[in-house]
Design an enzyme around this catalytic site. Structure first.
Site, PDB file in Angstrom:
ATOM      1  N   ARG A  27       0.836  -1.205   0.000  1.00 42.26           N
ATOM      2  CA  ARG A  27       0.000   0.000   0.000  1.00 42.26           C
ATOM      3  C   ARG A  27       0.872   1.257   0.000  1.00 42.26           C
ATOM      4  O   ARG A  27       0.980   1.958  -0.994  1.00 42.26           O
ATOM      5  CB  ARG A  27      -0.946  -0.013   1.214  1.00 42.26           C
ATOM      6  N   HIS A 222      10.532   7.036   8.203  1.00 40.05           N
ATOM      7  CA  HIS A 222      11.096   7.156   6.870  1.00 40.05           C
ATOM      8  C   HIS A 222      12.598   7.364   6.996  1.00 40.05           C
ATOM      9  O   HIS A 222      13.069   7.930   7.977  1.00 40.05           O
ATOM     10  CB  HIS A 222      10.451   8.317   6.108  1.00 40.05           C
ATOM     11  N   CYS A 253       5.447   9.430   0.399  1.00 41.97           N
ATOM     12  CA  CYS A 253       4.102   9.991   0.508  1.00 41.97           C
ATOM     13  C   CYS A 253       3.878  10.958  -0.639  1.00 41.97           C
ATOM     14  O   CYS A 253       4.644  11.908  -0.803  1.00 41.97           O
ATOM     15  CB  CYS A 253       3.916  10.710   1.840  1.00 41.97           C
ATOM     16  N   ASN A 262      10.438   4.722   2.759  1.00 45.97           N
ATOM     17  CA  ASN A 262      10.129   4.058   4.015  1.00 45.97           C
ATOM     18  C   ASN A 262      11.356   3.302   4.512  1.00 45.97           C
ATOM     19  O   ASN A 262      12.243   2.943   3.735  1.00 45.97           O
ATOM     20  CB  ASN A 262       8.996   3.041   3.787  1.00 45.97           C
TER      21      ASN A 262
END
Length: 313
Positions: A27, A222, A253, A262
């Site tokens: 995701r 992150h 993002c 990430n």
């Protein structure tokens, strides 16, 4: 892959015996990719992650395709993913319509996505913090009534690209409001990767002082400034037992400039293995998965551990 090199295990004091890794690659990792990744690849990615031993795999997001075109195939992916016993497949849900779709698809774990700052709430949700929490309230209430687990993501917990440093009391207040809505877990996001270990410890200390149970807290770092692993270790020493990470370091993002990367799941598993902390994840299978995924999306991934171990092929 050849047998992985082994360089010994030595625990450090104050760390848990086991950690749950919430794998967010399917995701949060894929949502930023410009070229559309086929549903076949997404379904296989989830299956490979489960094969590697993951027990929490954030599978997709039921947002409007206009906002995240990469995840427009969410319903198809959810229908096709083989849900295995003992594995949770959370889905990001933005509103009541998203929850309706999730319930129709048999989803058992959802997440809502809130912000600790007004600027990011406006950029990401086109609402104020208050308005976004008002929107989530009936979603969380209905999900809990239906017996679902509800994760509350709280972004910009340490820094915001528009507002700079985010005051700790502001984060604590919004965190408490999410929990009062009925969220069963709170994931603290360092959305632009600016946190450092002392600031992580300070926020976690403030949250527990405000009667937030450390067992409800997850961390989502992150690696934009290379601090992800150091911040994670600090969080574990403070009692956190759930860490978000993304296979290969995929993702960021789409609504926050500079929010690249990430924390890579492989890098996290390597560190935890060396500390003697159980994750249940087979690192060789995970690296194979990231190498396979890099081939499917046409670019190398950022995990140092995956690169190092792939060289052992």
């Amino acid at each position: 892959m050849n047998p992985l090199p082994h360089y010994g295990v030595d625990p450090l004091p104050g760390l848990p015996g086991s950690v749950t890794i919430c794998e967010v690659g399917p995701r949060d990792g894929l949502q930023n990719e410009q070229a559309i990744v086929p549903a076949d690849v997404k379904v296989e990615l989830v299956a490979r992650l489960a094969d590697a031993g993951h027990t929490v795999i954030e599978t997709t997001s039921l947002v409007h395709p206009k906002w995240v075109p990469q995840l427009a195939d969410a319903e198809e992916v959810l229908r096709r993913v083989e849900r295995r016993p003992g594995v949770r497949y959370p889905v990001l849900v933005p509103n009541r319509r998203g929850l309706d779709r999730a319930l129709d698809l048999g989803v058992t774990d959802i997440a809502v996505f809130a912000s600790a700052t007004e600027s990011f709430a406006k950029a990401n949700l086109n609402r104020t913090v208050d308005e976004s929490l008002e929107m989530f309230a009936p979603v969380v209430a209905r999900a809990r009534e239906a017996g679902l687990n509800v994760r509350g993501y709280l972004s910009m917990c340490w820094g915001d690209p528009w507002e700079g440093e985010v005051p700790i009391p502001q984060v604590v207040a919004t965190a408490n409001r999410l929990l009062r809505l009925g969220c069963t877990e709170l994931s603290l996001g360092d959305t632009i990767g600016v946190a450092t270990p002392g600031r992580v410890a300070a926020l976690l200390s403030a949250l527990t002082a405000a009667d937030v149970h450390i067992g409800q807290i997850a961390v989502h770092f992150h690696d934009t400034y290379g601090q992800g692993l150091a911040n994670t270790l600090t969080a574990l020493q403070a009692g956190v037992r759930t860490v978000d990470a993304s296979a290969g370091g995929l993702g960021g993002c789409p609504y926050a400039g500079g929010a690249t990367g990430n924390l890579a799941t492989e890098d996290l598993v390597w560190q935890l293995a060396g500390l003697g902390i159980h994750t249940g994840i087979d690192l060789a299978k995970l690296v194979d998965t990231s190498v396979w995924l890099a081939g499917r999306i046409g670019r190398p991934l950022t995990s140092g551990t995956a690169r190092a171990l792939a060289a052992h092929h």
